[in-house]
Design an enzyme around this catalytic site. Structure first.
Site, PDB file in Angstrom:
ATOM      1  CG  ASP A 491      45.599  -0.090-125.539  1.00 56.62           C
ATOM      2  OD1 ASP A 491      45.537  -1.331-125.872  1.00 56.62           O
ATOM      3  OD2 ASP A 491      46.654   0.788-125.278  1.00 56.62           O
ATOM      4  CE  LYS A 492      45.557  -6.612-122.456  1.00 61.32           C
ATOM      5  NZ  LYS A 492      45.913  -6.655-120.917  1.00 61.32           N
ATOM      6  CB  THR A 493      48.137  -2.285-121.745  1.00 61.76           C
ATOM      7  OG1 THR A 493      48.266  -3.731-121.858  1.00 61.76           O
ATOM      8  CG2 THR A 493      48.910  -1.854-120.265  1.00 61.76           C
ATOM      9  CB  THR A 720      54.103 -14.207-121.456  1.00 62.34           C
ATOM     10  OG1 THR A 720      54.157 -14.467-122.666  1.00 62.34           O
ATOM     11  CG2 THR A 720      53.441 -15.180-120.788  1.00 62.34           C
ATOM     12  NE  ARG A 893      51.523 -11.245-129.789  1.00 61.47           N
ATOM     13  CZ  ARG A 893      53.069 -10.734-129.012  1.00 61.47           C
ATOM     14  NH1 ARG A 893      53.034  -9.520-128.537  1.00 61.47           N
ATOM     15  NH2 ARG A 893      52.703 -12.200-128.329  1.00 61.47           N
ATOM     16  CG  ASP A 919      46.842   3.921-120.830  1.00 65.21           C
ATOM     17  OD1 ASP A 919      46.932   3.180-121.937  1.00 65.21           O
ATOM     18  OD2 ASP A 919      47.244   3.315-120.425  1.00 65.21           O
TER      19      ASP A 919
END
Length: 1444
Positions: A491-493, A720, A893, A919
């Site tokens: 994952d990124k976030t 954004t 996405r 996470d």
């Protein structure tokens, strides 16, 4: 007043449809009704007047065993292993006199009893710890209302009645009580005559007056109880909040134990019971709650409270109030910052959500453990061959006797015939050769993996002091899988990033604000040539001081934080101008200060102006925090009032409704009433969602400009959101509010109905602007990804971000590199997806790919809409084929469920080892934590990141640590060590047992295949338990080829695990052949010596069976231990001691055994004093080990592996430090970055490499030679000459310049499979996310003539500028266009939050272009804000829209 309809024999909602008691499982089938001070109808009562429906108690038990079931249940669990059943069968065989040979059953069962006892003790200890935790939890204290009738559960009389019945049944009491069970109970009216009036209600209330709060244990809490919680109390059950100590009915809870979140959550009491405070008020409250059945969703709950304000109200005209998850507290939560809470218990014990979610993590078995089954099976086959061969040979001996055995052994009294003799020989041989299947293998593996898990947990390099969190293994039996990972899904976030949001940019009324670089822009510059990296003169600290000075000219911001992340002095210059832009800025930041659900926290009592915000999403906290720093401060939430301070002036707004965010809506709204009157809806959400709900035909220019700014923000790697509002007429709001209340009070399909109601009000929005938030990369992420990629691991990033954001973050974290060709696949239907996937395969990997001159390194970028079609059964193969050929894959996405499907696709489709890391954190873009954890559980190994805000993923993970950068050491060091250790240990385990067993088989040739024991039985028992157990266990727990530092410097060593070169079937058979050879040597050398045995001086002889067995056993024990030592790569003094003591233990046992066992009397004198004995043992050991030693020497000298080369370099480096190597060679070996190791893993069909061997001669000179080493046997291997690789070190981010040239990568490297175009990627990309949104994106761009000057945008003095057209490649078919800052003034001319108007007026932009050729916006200091140069003529431009 009546509560149930007249004459009804069923409850109103049909909850209890039968008279039988229901268990928890039956209650889960229908709705649950809990009544307070309302009597149950007769059809829900039994003959004693007690409730028919029963609920589970609040006593929980997570332990697996009890005192009564431990022995049978544990034995059942252990004998599910085939090996244990096999050894139990052998013990039974040995109990048969004609087969077992008279061996004591206790002696034969001792090995199995030892193994089972050790496993049982381990299981008992683990379960005892669970039992103690359960007992502590069940006996925890809470406050419960007592001396009050809870009509939902049986009373104390019912419990006594049960005990009386049991006692009567056992004859301990007189049965008279049981014969008349209703003696002391009032008579009840029949159901036919029951008239539900106020009589029973009044009778129930007439008995009140004695209720009081009493301390009780958790296990005594029942459904329908009313409990009181104090600050810092844990919630004992799932409850509905009746009232709180706060005047507005709010309370604050921490859900860390439930979902890992550490941020406080706000909950509301039910307004109907907000005044229920005292014991008497609780005792006289009359209502009932109709609830949905228990389910595990932590974020959803639906119920309705039916309550009565006046006694004369009936069931038909009572009032109702909806109840949601915001009105409930779940078991495991902790009350914070709230003096007290009163709640009604709805679910207890195993019906609570935390228990429904506490199911076991999917059971995982390591790959080696699964592949060990093959070796165990082969050993069984070898065992069968030995037994069957012995049986046939025994029958032949019986038919053709050649000795006196015909008279003494094969008489008619001893056997019935050849067949019977062969049959008995088969089963006897099965007992004789039983040790070929190692009984202690599994317990040894468990012990070794426990030690490995301890090493991982104790590694200080994997410890994060900020959170005081070490690496925590949760699944101990898959440590060797860490050394075989080929694909990582991340994952990124919160995983690659810190999940600490910083507000960086915003666009207001079409004007962009915000200074400074982001990780993405810095990452884009990292891909530039080092010579091109320079610095500009922009000083961010000076700009920050200037901004604060400009702010102080307007007002004094007492609440500004010390860490301001949004910096732009131009914002306050425009705010001071008192024009249209100033009003737009005030409205924009006022919306940020009001549209949220954050909690205010004042950490410093001495400083009332220090405010922190706690939110479920860090994005939301960052938005409100930025508004605070620029002077729009959210102060507090008091009941339904929001208090904010606007530029020093306090204002209060009435909060009417909150339309909450979820992953389906992708937006959240608040409806407020300003002090001047009117109704305003404020909405924030994803750009595609907001734009679809904007007022049609309005704000065309503002939509275009805002969208352009958002694209630029996204290209800088920022997250954004769009901000919009709507003025709602009072009449419309009144009608909508009624429909919304009906939807919110629905007991079924509530979420769908609420969504429909929200759609009715969230339309015709007016765009205000957009925000851009940065989630900073974690420390060490780029270096970690670089190291993992060098190790041959392919990394797939699965994120919910836009394509352009993900691409730029990919460059920032080294996932994407400048020499990669980016394949972008976006489609709106299944056919387009298939075409693009086929085109990509043909273009980049087809027959003409090599001659086209394209890059040989590729990265795939695919969005969620396309992935939805690509995961279809008909296209899965194409996606998998394309993905496996790419070095990196970015999925944008994507939903959490799609992430799990991608992991499953690769794991099952390629049969490779996968690792997922995430996470599980709640964010504004995903609110379903359980679904995010599916990806972690789907992979072979799941890693959870323990973040500062929560540790949700760690609950479902196999390993947990705090930072992504720890992953390289976990895999490349601990994982690789574990894989090598376990592989070698299991191979050596089978080897030593085969040597031992086959040696006994050779003896049968001289024993007439009578299954006679060669060894004394104690040797057989102690061989695996004492004589050879420790060295192989030491090898599995402590051995290492190179140290941790060298492993990280040479990540290519990890590829042996990916290619599974250390645990193969061929290696197993080579060890078997080696074992057979050594068994021949170890048996026939002592046997040959015994043919010419000598007599001792005292008349004793050394040529008996006992002597031979001891000599053979001594040779085998010494040989196998030395053989294990020969395979040990880290020879320390402990290794010498362990091997030496293991060999010595056999001879010590013979010494002691000969002293007290009559059969071994004086064996020590017979053997130990004879030189022939020691000569035979030494000769057997030398001849056994010599072939293995020779092969290892030749292989390491002439065909060294990568590991051998690195080990030699390390050795020579250590030697050089002692001055034993010439200086020229010292300088060479100290080049730590040069590693002569294969750089990439070829396709599965071609996995052979050419490596460069460095061999140091005796003279200290370096001799370099290329040698072909086939790592995996393959008929179609090719040699690839590889040079020593040098690991590039990343430049420091602080030295990066703040401007760039037109391209940081070579041209023609970004390929859009939808449009067929390709372009030079400058580190910034544009793309779409929804096909419906793409049409709008295309429509807002203006035609541009590519032959004339292009549009350039200057982001002030610190941002990036595009180059002139002449600098672009002539083959470039599409360009990255930018737009000017000339914005339309589309907001109302009057301040939005001062005087609201249902139809805000529009005013044209005060700045117009001159002759349509160019325009600019100039600030007070005459600095260029933005500039646009365009041609009056133009043609349609090919945009970089990533869609067909």
């Amino acid at each position: 007043m009546t509560f149930f309809k007249k004459g009804s024999n069923q409850d109103p909602e049909g909850v209890a449809d039968s008279k039988r008691a229901s268990t928890a499982s039956t209650t889960a089938q229908g709705k649950r009704r809990v009544l307070v001070n309302i009597p149950l109808p007769p059809n829900q009562l039994d003959q004693y007047g007690e409730p028919l429906q029963s609920y589970v108690t609040n006593k929980i038990r997570t332990s697996k065993y009890t005192l009564l079931n431990f022995l049978p249940k544990n034995l059942f669990e252990q004998f599910r292993r085939v090996a244990n059943i096999y050894f139990l069968f052998l013990i039974i065989l040995q109990a048969i006199p004609s087969i077992g040979g008279g061996v004591s059953i206790l002696v034969s069962a001792s090995p199995l009893l030892t193994i089972i006892s050790m496993t049982a003790l381990k299981d008992a200890f683990e379960d005892w710890k669970r039992h103690m935790q359960d007992t502590t939890l069940n006996k925890s204290k809470t406050t419960r209302l007592t001396n009050w009738k809870n009509v939902n559960v049986p009373g104390d009389e019912a419990q006594m009645r049960i005990w009386h019945s049991v006692a009567s049944y056992l004859g301990l009491r007189n049965n008279k009580v049981a014969e008349n069970p209703t003696t002391d109970l009032p008579s009840l009216p029949s159901q036919s005559s029951f008239n539900p009036s106020l009589t029973s209600q009044q009778e129930l209330l007439s008995k009140t007056g004695g209720a009081r709060w009493t301390e009780s244990r958790w296990q005594d809490v029942k459904v329908g109880d009313i409990i009181q919680l104090r600050n810092n109390d844990s919630v004992p059950a799932d409850i509905i909040i009746l009232s709180t100590s706060e005047p507005d009915g709010l309370c604050y809870v921490e859900t860390k134990e439930l979902d890992g979140e550490t941020n406080l959550k706000v909950r509301h009491c039910v307004s109907a019971t907000a005044s229920t405070v005292t014991e008497s008020e609780c005792e006289r409250a009359t209502f009932y709650v109709q609830s949905e059945p228990p389910h595990p969703n932590l974020y959803s709950y639906t119920a309705v409270m039916h309550w009565f304000q006046k006694p004369e109200m009936t069931e038909d005209d009572h009032e109702i109030e909806p109840i949601s998850i915001n009105n409930a507290l779940l078991r495991g939560c902790v009350v914070r910052n709230t003096e007290w809470i009163i709640g009604l218990v709805m679910f207890t014990g195993t019906d609570t959500k935390i228990m429904l979610n506490s199911g076991d993590t999917p059971s995982k078995r390591s790959r080696i453990e699964i592949e060990t089954n093959f070796q165990v099976t082969m050993n069984f086959i070898i065992l069968f061959i030995l037994c069957f061969g012995s049986a046939i040979a025994g029958a032949i001996y019986y038919v053709q006797p050649i000795s006196s055995a015909d008279v003494f052994e094969f008489s008619e009294n001893n056997a019935g015939g050849a067949v019977e003799n062969g049959f008995l020989t088969f089963w006897t041989s099965l007992i004789l050769f039983q040790n070929i299947v190692p009984i202690s293998l599994y317990i040894t593996i468990e012990m070794v993996k426990t030690v490995q898990a301890y090493f991982i947990h104790s590694d200080i390099d994997l410890y994060y002091p900020k959170l005081d969190y070490p690496c925590t293994p949760k699944t101990w039996n898959i440590s060797d899988d860490l050394g075989q990972i080929e694909y990582i899904f991340s994952d990124k976030t919160g995983t690659l990033t810190q999940n600490v949001m910083e507000f960086k940019r915003c666009t207001i009324n079409g004007v962009s604000y915000g200074q400074g670089e982001t990780d993405a822009t810095r990452g884009a510059k990292l891909a530039e040539p080092s010579s091109a990296i320079t610095e500009d003169g922009f000083d961010l600290e000076a700009e920050k001081k200037l901004m604060l000075q400009e702010m102080s000219k307007i007002f004094e911001n007492r609440y500004v934080s010390s860490n301001v992340t949004f910096i732009d002095s131009k914002l306050f210059q425009d705010l001071r101008s008192e024009g249209e832009q100033a009003k737009a800025i005030q409205d924009f930041f006022s919306a940020l200060a009001l549209c949220h659900t954050v909690l205010v926290e004042r950490p410093d009592e001495n400083n009332p102006f220090k405010i922190d915000y706690k939110a479920q999403s860090p994005d939301e906290a960052a938005l409100v925090g930025c508004a605070r720093d620029v002077g729009f401060v959210f102060l507090e939430r008091f009941q339904d009032t929001l208090a904010i301070e606007l530029l020093g002036e306090r204002k209060e707004f009435t909060l009417l409704n909150v339309l909450e965010f979820n992953s389906t809506r992708k937006r959240m709204s608040v409806i407020i009433r300003p002090p001047e009157g009117g109704v305003i809806l404020l909405c924030k959400g994803a750009d595609s969602v907001i734009y679809a709900r904007l007022e049609k035909g309005q704000q065309t220019k503002l939509k275009e400009d805002t969208l352009t700014d958002l694209e630029v923000f996204a290209n800088e790697g920022l997250r954004t959101l769009c901000i919009a509002y709507r003025v709602i007429p009072d009449e419309e709001y009144a009608l909508w509010s009624q429909k919304y209340a009906e939807a919110a009070s629905s007991i079924s399909d509530r979420e769908e109905k609420i969504e429909q109601a929200c759609e009715m009000i969230e339309h015709s929005l007016i765009l205000m602007g957009g925000t851009a938030i940065e989630d900073r990369l974690q420390d060490g992420v780029p270096e970690c990804i670089k190291t993992l990629s060098t190790a041959g691991i392919k990394i797939w990033v699965l994120t919910g971000d836009k394509i352009e954001t993900a691409i730029n973050i990919g460059f920032a974290c080294n996932l994407l590199q400048k020499d990669m060709a980016l394949i972008v696949v976006t489609a709106s239907d299944k056919q387009s997806t298939a075409n693009q996937l086929n085109d990509a395969l043909e273009k980049f990997f087809g027959s003409d790919a090599k001659s086209s001159g394209l890059s040989n390194k590729h990265a795939l970028v695919i969005d969620g809409e396309t992935l939805k079609y690509a995961l279809d059964d008909s296209l899965r193969g194409l996606l998998l084929d394309l993905g496996k050929r790419c070095n990196s894959v970015v999925c944008c996405r994507v939903s959490p469920l799609q992430k799990a499907k991608v992991v499953a696709l690769v794991k099952e489709g390629l049969n490779v080892m996968t690792l997922s890391i995430g996470d599980g954190k709640f964010s504004f873009f995903c609110d379903d934590i359980r679904s995010k954890n599916i990806m972690i559980q789907e992979a072979n190994v799941g890693i959870g990141i323990a973040g500062e805000e929560g540790r949700q993923a760690t609950m479902a993970a196999d390993y947990a640590f705090a930072q992504f950068r720890f992953l390289d050491k976990l895999l490349l060091v601990h994982g690789r060590w574990s894989y090598i250790r376990i592989s070698e240990m299991i191979s050596c385990f089978f080897y030593k047992n085969i040597v031992w067993t086959i040696a006994m088989f050779w003896y049968q040739c001289w024993a007439g295949f009578t299954a006679q024991y060669l060894y004394d039985y104690t040797y057989i028992l102690l061989y695996n338990l004492v004589f050879t157990a420790v060295p192989v266990m030491f090898l599995g727990a402590f051995d290492q080829d190179v140290d941790a530092k060298t492993s990280l410097k040479n990540p290519q060593l990890y590829k042996r695990g990916i290619l599974q070169q250390d645990f193969t079937k061929s290696k197993f058979w080579l060890y078997v052949l080696d074992a057979v050879y050594q068994s021949v040597v170890c048996f026939f050398i002592p046997w040959g010596l015994m043919l010419y045995g000598s007599s001792h001086a005292n008349g004793l002889q050394n040529n008996g069976l006992t002597d031979l067995g001891t000599m053979v056993a001594g040779s085998v024990v010494a040989t196998t231990n030395i053989y294990v030592g020969l395979n040990t790569m880290n020879w320390s003094w402990i290794a010498f001691v362990v091997i030496g003591l293991s060999i010595l233990s056999f001879y010590v046992w013979v010494e002691f055994y000969s002293l007290w066992y009559i059969g071994f009397s004086r064996m020590d004198l017979i053997l130990y004093t004879e030189i022939e004995f020691w000569f035979a043992v030494v000769l057997a050991v030398v001849l056994s080990i010599l072939p293995r030693y020779s092969v290892k020497y030749i292989h390491k000298t002439y065909w060294p592996s990568d590991m051998d080369i690195v080990r030699e370099q390390v050795y020579m480096r250590k030697k050089s430090k002692k001055g034993k190597v010439r200086t020229s060679f010292v300088e060479e070996v100290r080049e730590e970055d040069k590693v002569p190791i294969t750089s990439e893993i070829p396709d599965s069909a071609d996995r052979s490499f050419r490596t460069l061997s460095y061999i140091a001669s005796d003279a200290g000179q370096e001799v370099a030679s290329f040698t072909d080493i086939t790592i995996t046997p393959s008929p179609s291997t090719t040699d690839v000459s590889l040079k020593p690789r040098s690991m590039a070190k990343l430049p420091k981010l602080t030295t990066l310049r703040k401007s760039r040239t037109d391209s940081i990568r070579s041209v023609e490297q970004l390929f859009h499979m939808g449009s067929g175009k390709r372009q030079s990627f400058t580190g910034y990309a544009f793309s779409g996310e929804d096909s419906s949104f793409e049409g709008f994106r295309r429509s807002v761009y203006r035609p541009i003539n590519p032959g004339r000057s292009q549009l350039n945008m200057l982001h002030r003095s610190n941002t990036l500028t595009t180059s002139t057209p002449s600098e672009y490649s002539t083959n470039r078919l599409s360009i990255l266009s930018t737009f000017s800052l000339n914005r339309s003034r589309t907001l109302p001319s009057r301040l939005l939050f001062s005087r609201w108007s249902p139809s805000p007026s529009r005013s044209p932009s005060p700045i117009k272009p001159n002759n349509g050729s160019s325009c600019s916006l100039v600030d007070d200091n005459s600095h260029v804000r933005r500039r646009r140069t365009a041609s009056s003529e133009g043609e349609e431009m090919e945009l970089t829209i990533i869609s067909p």
